[in-house]
Design an enzyme around this catalytic site. Sequence first.
Site, PDB file in Angstrom:
ATOM      1  N   LYS A   1      49.470  35.048  36.254  1.00 27.57           N
ATOM      2  CA  LYS A   1      49.580  36.251  37.078  1.00 27.57           C
ATOM      3  C   LYS A   1      48.422  36.248  38.069  1.00 27.57           C
ATOM      4  CE  LYS A   1      50.238  41.212  36.654  1.00 27.57           C
ATOM      5  NZ  LYS A   1      49.252  41.627  37.652  1.00 27.57           N
TER       6      LYS A   1
ATOM      7  N   LYS B   1      48.373  40.584  29.668  1.00 25.86           N
ATOM      8  CA  LYS B   1      47.051  40.626  30.276  1.00 25.86           C
ATOM      9  C   LYS B   1      46.019  39.878  29.436  1.00 25.86           C
ATOM     10  CE  LYS B   1      47.795  43.075  33.943  1.00 25.86           C
ATOM     11  NZ  LYS B   1      46.819  44.027  34.338  1.00 25.86           N
TER      12      LYS B   1
END
Length: 721
Positions: free
Chosen positions: A136, A334
Site C-alpha cells: 500500500k 496496516k
Amino acid sequence: MMSDVKIEQLLSCDILELSEVEQVNFYLELVDFLQDLDRIYYDNNDPQIDDNIYDKLKSLHIKMITVYPYLKEHSKYYSTVGYKPSEKFNKIIHKVPMLSLSNIFDKDGLEDFIDKIRKYLNAEEDQFIEIVSEPKIDGLSATILYEKGVLTQAATRGDGYQGENVTENIKTISNIPKTIDSLDAPDRFEIRGEIYMTKSDFIKLNNKMVSEGKQTYVNPRNTAAGSLRHIDPNVTYSRNLKFFAYTWGDLSKIPCSTHFDMINLFKRWGFQVSPYTKNNKSLNQIYESYLEMNNLRSSLDYDIDGVVYKVNSIELQNRLGFISRSPRWAIAHKFEAEKAITRILDIEVQVGRTGSLTPVAKLEPVNIGGVLVKNATLHNEDFIKGINSEGLSIREGVDIRINDLVEIIRSGDVIPKVISVDKDARNKETEEFIFPIQCPVCKSPAIKERSEVTGKMSSTRRCTGGLYCESQILGCLEFFVSRNAMNIEGLGGKTMQLFFDNNFVISPSDIFTLEARQRNKEINILSLDGWGDLSMNNLFSNINERRSVTLDKLIYSLGIRHVGINTSKLIAQQLNSLQNLYEIIAEANNDYNKILNFLTDIDGLGKVAIESFLTFLTNEENLQILKRLSDEIEVRDLDIVINPNSVVQGLNIVFTGKFNGMSRSEAKDNAERMGAKVLSSVTSRTDLLIIGDEPGSKLKKAKELEIKIVTELEWLDIVKG
Ligand SMILES: [Zn+2]
C-alpha cells in the site's frame, strides 16, 4: 503539532458515554475541526494531517450521526469521504466512485476478511479464493482516462465521488504514458493508482529548501499531494513525482478475468506496477506476503504503510460488491507503528472545548520513521498513574513522571503515544506527577464524574467553569446559538469564531447587544471580511427574532453538562419561571441538599443531571452570565395548558422510532400539552410506549417490562380523543 492533541482528544472520546449536551458540543467541535482541515487543504494545497487520520475523523463523524441522528440538524456537514475538491481546479465526477478501503491490523483481521468473503460467496470447504496482495503506497490516489490510446483526462480522488481536474499536472509525470499503443487496450479506460514522491527526492527537495532558507516539508506524501495539486504544472514537473498503477475505473471493455492479469496488462501498456504484486493461494501465503513487505519496508525508496488484499477474480469482485463505503472484496492490512525512546521534558495539561483536561508530554525531539516527534499524548489523569479506562493497571502499574525515559510509538494512524516507561533509568529524585484539580485556564475546580450510562468513574477530569472558562466559551457560544438551543441563524460556526476572535461576543448576552454596540460605534462588524450592510442587518433581525424564549430553551442553551432537552424541560416544568430559578439557586447556596432533594423528586430527572445543573449555577460567575443574559431577553414562563380531561394526564410516556405523520418534537409537545410526562428511556415507571418505524431496543425493553405499547396511528386516535 498541537492539532495532534486535538485529534487525540477527538479520536479517544467514547461517544457512547457522552451526555446530550456533550454530544452536541463534541459534534460541533469535530465538525469545526474537519471544516478547518478542509479549508486549509483547499486554500494551501497542503493537507495538514495524514489521510488515515483524516479518514478516522470522518468515520467518527459518520459514527456520531449514526448513533445520534438528531445531530445532523446541527450542521450541514456530512456524507463526504475525502477532501472537498478545490475550486482552483475544475471538478470531474468519477463515473466509478473512488472509495476508501477498510483497515485491518493483524492476522485475526485477515482471517476474518477471508472468512466473510467465503461466507458471502457460500464457497466450498476445499475451495480457496485467490487473493492478490500488493504494497500500500503512501501517496495520493489519482485516476487517468485514456480514449483511443490517448491520455485525455486525469483527476484526484477528491471526496470519492468528484475530484479535481489535474490533467495538465499529471501529464508532467514522467512514468505515466501519454499514449498507449497496444491492440488489446479498450477504446476507453481509466487507470487508477498512487502518485508518490520517493524518499530520496524528498530529502533532495528539503536540502534545497534549507539552502534557500525556506521552510522544509513534513513528509513525502503531503509534499506529493501539494505538488500534484499545484496551480502551476511546471512546479509539479520539477518535483519528479512517480505513479504506480494498481486498479481501474471506467472501462469500455474488461480485457481480463482476474485482477492479477489486469496488473500485468497495465505493465505491458507501459505503466509502472508494483513488482511485489502477488497472487496468493492460501491464507498462509497471504500472511507471508505481508511479513515479507513488512521486512522490505525500510529498504524501499518510497513509503508504504501496509499491504492491500484484493479478491483476484473480477467476477467474484462484482458479486461481492460494496459494504457502505468500501468494497467487500478488498482490504488494507496496516503495518505496526514505529517506535523510539526519548525523555519527557515536561507535562502540560490542556483544556479542550468540552472542558476535558488532557495531559501532553513534551518530549526531547526524536525522529520516528522520518518525522520529528516533540509531543505525545498522555490521554488523562489515570493513564499517567498507570491505570486504564477499565480501572486495570497498565505498564505494570508504572506511573509517568517528568524526566522519565519512555518508549514512544507512532504510525500514520495514531498520535504519538507513550507505551512504556524505563523505571530503572528513573532518577531517585524525580517526583510523582501531581495532576491539577483546578482548571489550568480558569482555575475552576476540575472534577471527575460518574458516568450516567455505565456508572463508572470517568478517567477524565473536567473543568466546571463552563461559560467563563476561556477554553470552553467558544464551544458554549456555538452551542448557545445552535438549532435546538436559541436557534439564531447565521451566527454559528465560522461567524461565531470570527466574532469571538474580535471580542465582539465573549458571553451569550453580548449577542443581544451587538446591534446597539454597532450603532454606538463600539464595534464595527462591517470591517470584518465578507460582511456588508445586508448580511449584518439580516443577522440583527435573526437575533431579534429570538429575544423571547421559554425557560426550558434558556436552560438548555446554557450547555450545562448532562442537562439535555428533556432534562431542561423537566426542570423548567418544576420551576415554572426564571424568578423561581434564581430563588432556588439562592437557596441552594444555603442548603444545597434541600434543593437537590427537591429537584431529584421530579420523575425522569437523574441525580447526575441535577448536580451538574446546581454546580453550574451556584458558581457565581456563571450565575452572573445568566443574569446579564436574562436582562437582554424576555424569558417566558412555560406555557403548557394542560387539558384536564385528557386520558394521558399524569402518565409517563416514551416515544421511540421514526414517525411519519408528525415530528418527534411535535409529538412530545402534544403529549405534554395533554398532561403527560415525556421521558427518554423505558423504565418500570413507564406507562406507555409509542412506537414509530424501526423502534429498536426500547420496544424490547417495554415488552420485557410488560408496558402498554401503542403505534403512531393509535396514538393519534388518543390525541384526537
Ligand atoms: Zn476552565
